[in-house]
Design a protein around this motif. Structure first.
Motif, PDB file in Angstrom:
ATOM      1  N   ALA A 194       0.829  -1.208   0.000  1.00 19.11           N
ATOM      2  CA  ALA A 194       0.000   0.000   0.000  1.00 19.11           C
ATOM      3  C   ALA A 194       0.859   1.252   0.000  1.00 19.11           C
ATOM      4  CB  ALA A 194      -0.934  -0.012   1.209  1.00 19.11           C
ATOM      5  N   PHE A 195       1.858   1.297   0.870  1.00 17.36           N
ATOM      6  CA  PHE A 195       2.734   2.459   0.924  1.00 17.36           C
ATOM      7  C   PHE A 195       3.545   2.604  -0.365  1.00 17.36           C
ATOM      8  CE2 PHE A 195       2.100   2.230   5.556  1.00 17.36           C
ATOM      9  CZ  PHE A 195       1.890   3.569   5.827  1.00 17.36           C
ATOM     10  N   ASP A 196       3.978   1.466  -0.919  1.00 10.06           N
ATOM     11  CA  ASP A 196       4.821   1.509  -2.109  1.00 10.06           C
ATOM     12  C   ASP A 196       4.050   2.036  -3.308  1.00 10.06           C
ATOM     13  OD1 ASP A 196       7.322   1.211  -3.152  1.00 10.06           O
ATOM     14  OD2 ASP A 196       7.049  -0.859  -3.760  1.00 10.06           O
ATOM     15  N   PHE A 197       2.850   1.531  -3.536  1.00 13.75           N
ATOM     16  CA  PHE A 197       2.041   2.007  -4.659  1.00 13.75           C
ATOM     17  C   PHE A 197       1.727   3.493  -4.507  1.00 13.75           C
ATOM     18  CE2 PHE A 197       0.885  -2.363  -5.980  1.00 13.75           C
ATOM     19  CZ  PHE A 197       1.016  -2.186  -7.337  1.00 13.75           C
ATOM     20  N   ALA A 198       1.352   3.893  -3.290  1.00 17.36           N
ATOM     21  CA  ALA A 198       1.024   5.300  -3.074  1.00 17.36           C
ATOM     22  C   ALA A 198       2.234   6.183  -3.299  1.00 17.36           C
ATOM     23  CB  ALA A 198       0.484   5.493  -1.659  1.00 17.36           C
ATOM     24  N   GLY A 199       3.404   5.734  -2.832  1.00 16.60           N
ATOM     25  CA  GLY A 199       4.609   6.537  -3.009  1.00 16.60           C
ATOM     26  C   GLY A 199       5.058   6.610  -4.450  1.00 16.60           C
ATOM     27  N   LEU A 200       4.948   5.497  -5.177  1.00 17.99           N
ATOM     28  CA  LEU A 200       5.427   5.475  -6.550  1.00 17.99           C
ATOM     29  C   LEU A 200       4.553   6.292  -7.485  1.00 17.99           C
ATOM     30  CD1 LEU A 200       6.635   1.806  -6.960  1.00 17.99           C
ATOM     31  CD2 LEU A 200       8.024   3.857  -6.927  1.00 17.99           C
ATOM     32  N   ILE A 201       3.289   6.493  -7.132  1.00 17.11           N
ATOM     33  CA  ILE A 201       2.455   7.365  -7.954  1.00 17.11           C
ATOM     34  C   ILE A 201       3.046   8.776  -7.979  1.00 17.11           C
ATOM     35  CG2 ILE A 201       0.185   8.490  -8.045  1.00 17.11           C
ATOM     36  CD1 ILE A 201      -1.042   5.890  -7.172  1.00 17.11           C
ATOM     37  N   GLY A 202       3.730   9.145  -6.908  1.00 13.30           N
ATOM     38  CA  GLY A 202       4.408  10.437  -6.871  1.00 13.30           C
ATOM     39  C   GLY A 202       5.610  10.518  -7.788  1.00 13.30           C
ATOM     40  N   GLY A 203       5.987   9.397  -8.361  1.00 13.17           N
ATOM     41  CA  GLY A 203       7.079   9.426  -9.325  1.00 13.17           C
ATOM     42  C   GLY A 203       8.408   9.096  -8.680  1.00 13.17           C
ATOM     43  N   ALA A 204       9.266   8.466  -9.459  1.00 15.98           N
ATOM     44  CA  ALA A 204      10.627   8.182  -9.030  1.00 15.98           C
ATOM     45  C   ALA A 204      11.492   9.338  -9.521  1.00 15.98           C
ATOM     46  CB  ALA A 204      11.088   6.845  -9.613  1.00 15.98           C
ATOM     47  N   VAL A 205      11.689  10.329  -8.652  1.00 14.21           N
ATOM     48  CA  VAL A 205      12.248  11.609  -9.084  1.00 14.21           C
ATOM     49  C   VAL A 205      13.622  11.429  -9.713  1.00 14.21           C
ATOM     50  CG1 VAL A 205      12.942  13.903  -8.333  1.00 14.21           C
ATOM     51  CG2 VAL A 205      10.920  12.827  -7.331  1.00 14.21           C
ATOM     52  N   ILE A 206      14.519  10.700  -9.027  1.00 17.02           N
ATOM     53  CA  ILE A 206      15.882  10.548  -9.542  1.00 17.02           C
ATOM     54  C   ILE A 206      15.876   9.722 -10.830  1.00 17.02           C
ATOM     55  CG2 ILE A 206      18.173   9.632  -9.039  1.00 17.02           C
ATOM     56  CD1 ILE A 206      17.668  10.187  -6.109  1.00 17.02           C
ATOM     57  N   THR A 207      15.121   8.645 -10.838  1.00 23.08           N
ATOM     58  CA  THR A 207      15.061   7.804 -12.038  1.00 23.08           C
ATOM     59  C   THR A 207      14.500   8.580 -13.225  1.00 23.08           C
ATOM     60  OG1 THR A 207      14.732   5.862 -10.639  1.00 23.08           O
ATOM     61  CG2 THR A 207      14.182   5.642 -12.969  1.00 23.08           C
ATOM     62  N   GLU A 208      13.448   9.354 -13.002  1.00 22.14           N
ATOM     63  CA  GLU A 208      12.876  10.149 -14.082  1.00 22.14           C
ATOM     64  C   GLU A 208      13.872  11.170 -14.606  1.00 22.14           C
ATOM     65  OE1 GLU A 208       9.194  11.883 -12.928  1.00 22.14           O
ATOM     66  OE2 GLU A 208       8.205   9.975 -12.524  1.00 22.14           O
ATOM     67  N   GLN A 209      14.656  11.752 -13.701  1.00 26.07           N
ATOM     68  CA  GLN A 209      15.613  12.753 -14.141  1.00 26.07           C
ATOM     69  C   GLN A 209      16.745  12.121 -14.942  1.00 26.07           C
ATOM     70  OE1 GLN A 209      17.218  15.103 -10.940  1.00 26.07           O
ATOM     71  NE2 GLN A 209      18.191  16.569 -12.306  1.00 26.07           N
ATOM     72  N   VAL A 210      17.244  10.966 -14.480  1.00 25.70           N
ATOM     73  CA  VAL A 210      18.360  10.314 -15.170  1.00 25.70           C
ATOM     74  C   VAL A 210      17.950   9.851 -16.562  1.00 25.70           C
ATOM     75  CG1 VAL A 210      19.905   8.322 -15.128  1.00 25.70           C
ATOM     76  CG2 VAL A 210      19.507   9.630 -13.034  1.00 25.70           C
ATOM     77  N   PHE A 211      16.719   9.313 -16.682  1.00 25.56           N
ATOM     78  CA  PHE A 211      16.280   8.766 -17.966  1.00 25.56           C
ATOM     79  C   PHE A 211      15.422   9.734 -18.770  1.00 25.56           C
ATOM     80  CE2 PHE A 211      17.199   4.870 -15.572  1.00 25.56           C
ATOM     81  CZ  PHE A 211      17.991   4.211 -16.497  1.00 25.56           C
ATOM     82  N   GLY A 212      15.273  10.962 -18.290  1.00 21.55           N
ATOM     83  CA  GLY A 212      14.585  11.985 -19.069  1.00 21.55           C
ATOM     84  C   GLY A 212      13.097  11.772 -19.201  1.00 21.55           C
ATOM     85  N   TRP A 213      12.451  11.189 -18.190  1.00 20.17           N
ATOM     86  CA  TRP A 213      11.003  10.975 -18.221  1.00 20.17           C
ATOM     87  C   TRP A 213      10.297  12.190 -17.646  1.00 20.17           C
ATOM     88  CZ3 TRP A 213       7.831   6.436 -19.084  1.00 20.17           C
ATOM     89  CH2 TRP A 213       8.537   5.392 -19.719  1.00 20.17           C
ATOM     90  N   LYS A 214       9.275  12.659 -18.334  1.00 17.69           N
ATOM     91  CA  LYS A 214       8.488  13.793 -17.869  1.00 17.69           C
ATOM     92  C   LYS A 214       7.278  13.275 -17.102  1.00 17.69           C
ATOM     93  CE  LYS A 214      11.251  16.659 -19.907  1.00 17.69           C
ATOM     94  NZ  LYS A 214      12.182  17.481 -19.106  1.00 17.69           N
ATOM     95  N   GLY A 215       7.512  12.881 -15.863  1.00 21.49           N
ATOM     96  CA  GLY A 215       6.461  12.308 -15.048  1.00 21.49           C
ATOM     97  C   GLY A 215       6.124  13.168 -13.856  1.00 21.49           C
ATOM     98  N   MET A 216       5.513  12.545 -12.845  1.00 20.40           N
ATOM     99  CA  MET A 216       5.087  13.271 -11.660  1.00 20.40           C
ATOM    100  C   MET A 216       6.268  13.857 -10.906  1.00 20.40           C
ATOM    101  SD  MET A 216       1.758  13.186 -11.458  1.00 20.40           S
ATOM    102  CE  MET A 216       1.375  13.450  -9.729  1.00 20.40           C
ATOM    103  N   GLY A 217       7.353  13.111 -10.819  1.00 21.35           N
ATOM    104  CA  GLY A 217       8.532  13.623 -10.142  1.00 21.35           C
ATOM    105  C   GLY A 217       9.078  14.867 -10.818  1.00 21.35           C
ATOM    106  N   ASP A 218       9.105  14.850 -12.147  1.00 20.02           N
ATOM    107  CA  ASP A 218       9.577  16.014 -12.895  1.00 20.02           C
ATOM    108  C   ASP A 218       8.627  17.194 -12.722  1.00 20.02           C
ATOM    109  OD1 ASP A 218      11.445  17.059 -15.142  1.00 20.02           O
ATOM    110  OD2 ASP A 218       9.432  17.413 -15.936  1.00 20.02           O
ATOM    111  N   LEU A 219       7.318  16.921 -12.700  1.00 20.98           N
ATOM    112  CA  LEU A 219       6.331  17.983 -12.489  1.00 20.98           C
ATOM    113  C   LEU A 219       6.560  18.675 -11.144  1.00 20.98           C
ATOM    114  CD1 LEU A 219       3.602  19.240 -13.611  1.00 20.98           C
ATOM    115  CD2 LEU A 219       2.449  17.620 -12.100  1.00 20.98           C
ATOM    116  N   PHE A 220       6.794  17.887 -10.105  1.00 21.89           N
ATOM    117  CA  PHE A 220       7.047  18.436  -8.771  1.00 21.89           C
ATOM    118  C   PHE A 220       8.363  19.213  -8.742  1.00 21.89           C
ATOM    119  CE2 PHE A 220       9.201  17.883  -4.683  1.00 21.89           C
ATOM    120  CZ  PHE A 220       8.297  18.501  -3.822  1.00 21.89           C
TER     121      PHE A 220
END
Length: 505
Positions: free
Chosen positions: A436-462
C-alpha cells in the motif's frame, strides 16, 4: 464497514486540508518566482515582471492565493477539477494528465515485477533458511538496495543500452560467452532447486546442455535480429505452464486440475489461429477485451472440469490463459522486431519515454515504448525487490514457528499446502502494508530515475514547480499523491479483514 470507511475518509480529508495549507505556504516562500526576470537586461523587464505578478497573483496575500487554488480544486467533487495554470500559462490539468500517464507507465510494471520477484524470493529463502542460497540472495538483495540509483542507471545505460546496441548490429555469441553463460545458469538453477548431490548434478547437466544448445541455435539462426515463436513452442510453453501451475497449486496427483490447465492451453492454441487477423493491427481496447474473454473462458473450464477442486482448477486455468495470451503478444512483437530494427538501428533508448517523432504501426510503437521502458523498469525493480523479499522472508519465518503450522504438518498435509495455504496467507498482512505504501509513493514518481532517464512524469512535475516557485503544479502533485496515500492505506485496512477474518475494522 461502511461507517468505518466514511469515518476514515472524513478524518483523512481534514488531514489533507491542513497539509495542503502547509504545503502551499512552504512552496510560495521557498524562493523568488521573479529570480530569472531580475537578471535580464532588456528594456521590457519591468513589464515582464508585472505580467508574471498579475498572472501568479504575487501581489495578493497567501490566503487569497490559496483560496483561489482551493476553489478550483473543490470542483473535483463534481468532476470538473481545475488545478489552475503554471507559470508559463499552461493548464496544470493537461500537464498532470501527461505526467501521471508517464509515471504510471514507468512504475506500475516495475512495482508488479518487484512484488512477484520479491515475494517469490522471500518464500524461497525462508524455506531454505541459512543455506548457501539464502546467504547469496541476502548479499545480492542488500547490494541492489544499497546501489545509488544514479550510478546504477549509468551502468545500465553503458552495458544494457550502449553495449547491446553495438552488439545487435552484428549479433553473435562466442563459444566463451556460451560456455560461461551455461555454467552460470547451471550453478544458479541447481542451487535454487536444491536436493541431493545426484539431483543437483542431473539438474546442472540438463541446464548446461539446454543453454548451450539454445544459444548455439540462436547464433546460427540469427534469432537476435529475426526471432520467431510459432505454434509448436507456443503449445509446449503453454502445456509446461499448466503442469508447473498444477504442481504449485494442487500437485500432479490432482488430475482434474491438470486437465483444466491442459485444456486451457489447447484452447489457447486454437485462439492463436482464430485471432491471428485481429492481432495484426489491434488496439489497446481490443487486447483488453481479448484478455477478459480469455480469463472468462479459463474460469469456465476450471469450473467445468475441476470437480471438487474447481477453485484451484480455475486459478491454474487463468494462469495458463494469461501466459498463452502473453506468448501470443510476444509472437507479434517478434514479427515486427526486424521491421523496427530497420527503422531504428539502436533500439534501446536511454533518454525519454519514446523515440521523438516516431510514427509506426501499433506493434512498432509498442516495441518503441517498450524498449524505452526497459532500463528504468529494471532499475526500479532491482531497488524495490529488496524490501518485498526481506519482509516476506521475516514474516514467513515468524509464521512458520506458530502452533497451527506444526499442527498442519502433524495432520499429514504436504509441504506445498502448508507453505501456500497456511504460512503464506497469514504472512501477507505486513506485506500488504508495504504494498500500500509503495504504490502510493510510486504514484508520486521516481524523481531521480525520471531525471536520469529523461522521463516527464510526476517527479519532474514536482521538481520543476518547486524550482520555479510555482505552487500550481506542486499542489497538483501533492493532491494526487496525498489522495493516493489515503486510498491505498484504506484499502490495506480493508484487506487485513479479508486476509485474516479475526481482524475487524
Amino acid at each position: 464497514m461502511l461507517k468505518f470507511i466514511l469515518r476514515r475518509l472524513g478524518s483523512s480529508l481534514i488531514v489533507l486540508f491542513g497539509a495542503s495549507i502547509l504545503m502551499f505556504v512552504l512552496v510560495i516562500n521557498s524562493g523568488d518566482p521573479l529570480f530569472d526576470l531580475r537578471e535580464i537586461t532588456t528594456g521590457n523587464r519591468e513589464l515582464l515582471m508585472q505580467q508574471r505578478i498579475d498572472s501568479m497573483g504575487l501581489d495578493l496575500p497567501w490566503y487569497e492565493r490559496y483560496w483561489d487554488w482551493l476553489s478550483g480544486v473543490s470542483q473535483c467533487f463534481v468532476g470538473q477539477c481545475d488545478f489552475g495554470v503554471n507559470r508559463a500559462g499552461l493548464p496544470v490539468n493537461d500537464l498532470l494528465a501527461l505526467a501521471a500517464a508517464s509515471t504510471m507507465r514507468l512504475v506500475v510494471l516495475a512495482t508488479v515485477l518487484a512484488i512477484i520477484v520479491g515475494v517469490a524470493v522471500g518464500i524461497l529463502t525462508a524455506i531454505r533458511q541459512y543455506s548457501g542460497l539464502d546467504y547469496a540472495v541476502t548479499f545480492l538483495i542488500f547490494l541492489f538496495y544499497s546501489l545509488p540509483v544514479f550510478w546504477a542507471a549509468v551502468l545500465l545505460k553503458e552495458y544494457l543500452a550502449i553495449g547491446f546496441n553495438d552488439w545487435i548490429a552484428t549479433p553473435s555469441f562466442s563459444w566463451t560467452t556460451i560456455i560461461i553463460t551455461a555454467v552460470l545458469a547451471a550453478v544458479v538453477i541447481q542451487t535454487v532447486l536444491g536436493g541431493g548431490l545426484r539431483r543437483r548434478l542431473i539438474t546442472a547437466g540438463v541446464v548446461l546442455a539446454f543453454v548451450i544448445g539454445t544459444m548455439f541455435y540462436m547464433d546460427a539462426s540469427g534469432f537476435a535480429r529475426n526471432p520467431e515463436l510459432g505454434p509448436l513452442p507456443l503449445i509446449a510453453l503453454g502445456a509446461a505452464t499448466a503442469v508447473g501451475a498444477t504442481i504449485l497449486f494442487a500437485g500432479l496427483h490432482n488430475r482434474r486440475v491438470l486437465a483444466a490447465g491442459l485444456i486451457t492451453a489447447g484452447l489457447g492454441l486454437v485462439s492463436y489461429y482464430v485471432t491471428w487477423g485481429l492481432m495484426d493491427q489491434p488496439s489497446w481496447w481490443l487486447l483488453v477485451l481479448l484478455g477478459l474473454i480469455s480469463v472468462g473462458v479459463a474460469i469456465g473450464v476450471g469450473q467445468a472440469v475441476g470437480g471438487y477442486s474447481r477453485s484451484t482448477a480455475s486459478i491454474v486455468s487463468v494462469v495458463t490463459a494469461l501466459v498463452m495470451g502473453s506468448l501470443m503478444i510476444l509472437e507479434q512483437l517478434f514479427r515486427y522486431w526486424p521491421v523496427y530494427l530497420g527503422r531504428i538501428s539502436r533500439p534501446i533508448g536511454t533518454i525519454g519515454s519514446e523515440t521523438p517523432n516516431f510514427v509506426g504501426t501499433f506493434w512498432e510503437e509498442f516495441i518503441d515504448k517498450g524498449t524505452q521502458l526497459l532500463l528504468p523498469t529494471i532499475l526500479l525493480t532491482l531497488v524495490s525487490v529488496a524490501t518485498y523479499s526481506r519482509y516476506t522472508r521475516s514474516s514467513m519465518l515468524e509464521v512458520s514457528r506458530q502452533d497451527y503450522i506444526r499442527t498442519a504438518r502433524a495432520k499429514g498435509l504436504n509441504e506445498r499446502q502448508v507453505i501456500l495455504k497456511h504460512a503464506f496467507r497469514n504472512s501477507l498482512i505486513p506485506i500488504t502494508t508495504i504494498m500500500a505504501f509503495d504504490f502510493a509513493g510510486l504514484i508520486g514518481g521516481a524523481v531521480i530515475t525520471e531525471q536520469v532517464f529523461g522521463w516527464k512524469g510526476m517527479g519532474d512535475l514536482f521538481q520543476v514547480g518547486l524550482r520555479t516557485v510555482d505552487p500550481a503544479p506542486v499542489m497538483a502533485f501533492f493532491l494526487v499523491t496525498g489522495t493516493a496515500a489515503i486510498l491505498f492505506n484504506l484499502l490495506a485496512d480493508i484487506l487485513y479483514a479479508v486476509l485474516d477474518p479475526r481482524i475487524r475494522v
